[in-house]
Design a protein around this motif. Structure first.
Motif, PDB file in Angstrom:
ATOM      1  N   ALA A 292     -14.945  52.325   5.178  1.00 20.16           N
ATOM      2  CA  ALA A 292     -16.374  52.484   4.913  1.00 20.16           C
ATOM      3  C   ALA A 292     -16.762  51.525   3.802  1.00 20.16           C
ATOM      4  CB  ALA A 292     -16.715  53.924   4.509  1.00 20.16           C
ATOM      5  N   ALA A 293     -18.022  51.093   3.830  1.00 20.43           N
ATOM      6  CA  ALA A 293     -18.570  50.236   2.773  1.00 20.43           C
ATOM      7  C   ALA A 293     -19.566  51.046   1.955  1.00 20.43           C
ATOM      8  CB  ALA A 293     -19.253  49.009   3.369  1.00 20.43           C
ATOM      9  N   ARG A 294     -19.683  50.705   0.682  1.00 22.23           N
ATOM     10  CA  ARG A 294     -20.619  51.383  -0.212  1.00 22.23           C
ATOM     11  C   ARG A 294     -21.395  50.314  -0.982  1.00 22.23           C
ATOM     12  NH1 ARG A 294     -17.859  55.262  -4.020  1.00 22.23           N
ATOM     13  NH2 ARG A 294     -19.570  56.711  -3.618  1.00 22.23           N
ATOM     14  N   VAL A 295     -22.681  50.523  -1.102  1.00 20.68           N
ATOM     15  CA  VAL A 295     -23.541  49.517  -1.720  1.00 20.68           C
ATOM     16  C   VAL A 295     -24.084  50.054  -3.030  1.00 20.68           C
ATOM     17  CG1 VAL A 295     -25.541  48.022  -1.412  1.00 20.68           C
ATOM     18  CG2 VAL A 295     -24.195  48.732   0.583  1.00 20.68           C
ATOM     19  N   GLY A 296     -23.854  49.321  -4.092  1.00 18.58           N
ATOM     20  CA  GLY A 296     -24.362  49.698  -5.400  1.00 18.58           C
ATOM     21  C   GLY A 296     -25.003  48.516  -6.085  1.00 18.58           C
ATOM     22  N   SER A 297     -25.144  48.610  -7.380  1.00 20.95           N
ATOM     23  CA  SER A 297     -25.751  47.535  -8.158  1.00 20.95           C
ATOM     24  C   SER A 297     -24.677  46.578  -8.657  1.00 20.95           C
ATOM     25  CB  SER A 297     -26.522  48.108  -9.351  1.00 20.95           C
ATOM     26  OG  SER A 297     -26.925  47.086 -10.224  1.00 20.95           O
ATOM     27  N   ALA A 298     -24.922  45.294  -8.497  1.00 15.63           N
ATOM     28  CA  ALA A 298     -23.982  44.293  -9.000  1.00 15.63           C
ATOM     29  C   ALA A 298     -23.931  44.276 -10.519  1.00 15.63           C
ATOM     30  CB  ALA A 298     -24.368  42.909  -8.483  1.00 15.63           C
ATOM     31  N   SER A 299     -24.893  44.926 -11.168  1.00 21.41           N
ATOM     32  CA  SER A 299     -24.942  44.926 -12.630  1.00 21.41           C
ATOM     33  C   SER A 299     -24.068  46.002 -13.250  1.00 21.41           C
ATOM     34  CB  SER A 299     -26.384  45.110 -13.109  1.00 21.41           C
ATOM     35  OG  SER A 299     -26.886  46.376 -12.729  1.00 21.41           O
ATOM     36  N   SER A 300     -23.363  46.786 -12.442  1.00 20.32           N
ATOM     37  CA  SER A 300     -22.600  47.912 -13.002  1.00 20.32           C
ATOM     38  C   SER A 300     -21.397  47.498 -13.833  1.00 20.32           C
ATOM     39  CB  SER A 300     -22.178  48.880 -11.903  1.00 20.32           C
ATOM     40  OG  SER A 300     -21.363  48.243 -10.949  1.00 20.32           O
ATOM     41  N   PRO A 301     -20.706  46.379 -13.574  1.00 22.06           N
ATOM     42  CA  PRO A 301     -19.730  45.927 -14.566  1.00 22.06           C
ATOM     43  C   PRO A 301     -20.427  45.079 -15.627  1.00 22.06           C
ATOM     44  CG  PRO A 301     -19.566  44.547 -12.620  1.00 22.06           C
ATOM     45  CD  PRO A 301     -20.635  45.578 -12.335  1.00 22.06           C
ATOM     46  N   GLY A 302     -19.809  44.944 -16.779  1.00 21.97           N
ATOM     47  CA  GLY A 302     -20.436  44.138 -17.819  1.00 21.97           C
ATOM     48  C   GLY A 302     -19.452  43.715 -18.883  1.00 21.97           C
ATOM     49  N   ILE A 303     -19.828  42.699 -19.631  1.00 24.47           N
ATOM     50  CA  ILE A 303     -19.072  42.244 -20.788  1.00 24.47           C
ATOM     51  C   ILE A 303     -19.836  42.701 -22.021  1.00 24.47           C
ATOM     52  CG2 ILE A 303     -18.086  40.266 -22.003  1.00 24.47           C
ATOM     53  CD1 ILE A 303     -18.303  38.722 -19.329  1.00 24.47           C
ATOM     54  N   VAL A 304     -19.201  43.483 -22.865  1.00 23.09           N
ATOM     55  CA  VAL A 304     -19.875  44.019 -24.045  1.00 23.09           C
ATOM     56  C   VAL A 304     -19.177  43.542 -25.310  1.00 23.09           C
ATOM     57  CG1 VAL A 304     -20.785  46.053 -22.863  1.00 23.09           C
ATOM     58  CG2 VAL A 304     -18.540  46.165 -23.949  1.00 23.09           C
TER      59      VAL A 304
END
Length: 324
Positions: free
Chosen positions: A109-121
């Motif tokens: 199965a595929a799931r679609v979310g926001s590409a912004s969920s990972p980040g560099i802090v």
């Protein structure tokens, strides 16, 4: 790394009160006498379980199931590779990295979310203001080689003309990295939700999120043994349909979804709301477009040296279960 933070146990309870389980505890935990149609649902930081419980989609399942929760994809896929987990949700890169170690796993199965969920802090008071200023710096990446955070870091470096050789990369599991970041023992951290959202809610400054770098796609994989087991395939198909309904419910009821997630993980409601809004909620059968997108990610990661060899995405995709 427990010395980084004197109250590490309290921090772990705050972050992962839903029960992060070391992979080693699961490798021999599946009883041999378990019914063949019973399932073990793998999870990362309680996200899928919170979604399913909020929507009550697993009420009345005609098969037994239990949850195995992990802090990141690396230990989750270690358990799946040992056939201690049947279904595992993860982002695009971790799935590809897992497939190299276990080509029998299947995308179901595929799931679609926001590409912004990972980040560099970075720390709130860090002098670093731009990705270009990471040259010569140490960047901690969670959770292991082949993570979406590593892919995002290398993409962000390429945007400003830097290469992976321009930074010193250390790989640390997210709970330990979070403890170190909280104790100000590290300044730059590339990570993913819920750790990313929690760090920002606690004052971390975002240097670059994943928008425009990451695909925003996630996948649910079935272990090779589960996908090949005719007794378990109907149960897997049913579970996938229930998870899809859970995602539809969460989109329609974002506040309720955030409250359940906050309750299960003991995260602040404000952080839970941000994390759940950009989670991979929309679930669907794996499409040709999904395969093409993941293949581009695989090729890019191989060319960048993130993956040790090429992956043929279509060969690890099983659409017959969801089609059924």
């Amino acid at each position: 790394m427990s010395a980084f933070y004197p109250n590490r146990r309290r921090l772990l309870r705050t972050l992962v009160a839903c029960g992060l389980t070391p992979a080693t505890a699961w490798l021999a935990s599946r009883p041999a006498e378990a019914a063949p149609s019973s399932l073990v649902f793998g999870d990362q930081a309680g996200g899928l379980r919170a979604l399913a419980e909020a929507a009550h989609v697993l009420d009345g399942t005609p098969y037994a199931f239990r949850w195995a929760n992990f802090q990141g994809a690396a230990p989750l896929f270690e358990a799946q590779r040992a056939n201690a987990v049947d279904l595992a949700p993860a982002g695009d890169l971790p799935v590809l990295a897992a497939a190299i170690g276990d080509p029998s796993l299947k995308l179901v199965a595929a799931r679609v979310g926001s590409a912004s969920s990972p980040g560099i802090v970075v720390q709130a008071d860090s002098p670093i203001r731009h990705v270009a200023e990471l040259k010569g710096k140490t960047v901690v990446v969670s959770s292991a080689r082949g993570s979406i955070s590593q892919f995002q870091l290398y993409g962000a470096l390429a945007e400003v003309g830097l290469s992976r050789a321009d930074v010193n990369v250390r790989f640390v599991l997210p709970v330990d990295a979070f403890a170190a970041f909280e104790a100000k023992q590290l300044d730059v951290w590339a990570t993913f939700d819920p750790y990313y959202g929690t760090a920002v809610q606690r004052g971390a400054r975002v240097l670059r999120d994943g928008a425009g770098i990451n695909s925003g796609l996630g996948f649910i994989t079935a272990s090779g043994a589960a996908a090949a087991d005719q007794a378990r395939r109907p149960a897997i198909a049913d579970a996938l349909r229930r998870f899809q309904r859970a995602g539809d419910w969460a989109v329609a009821h974002p506040d309720d979804s955030a409250r359940v997630y906050a309750s299960l993980t003991r995260l602040p409601l404000e952080a839970a709301a941000v994390i759940t809004r950009r989670s991979a909620l929309h679930q669907r059968a794996v499409s040709n477009d999904d395969i093409a997108t993941l293949q581009r990610v695989a090729d890019s990661a191989f060319n960048d040296g993130i993956l040790p060899r090429a992956v043929d995405v279509r060969s690890i995709t099983d659409r017959t279960i969801s089609d059924a």
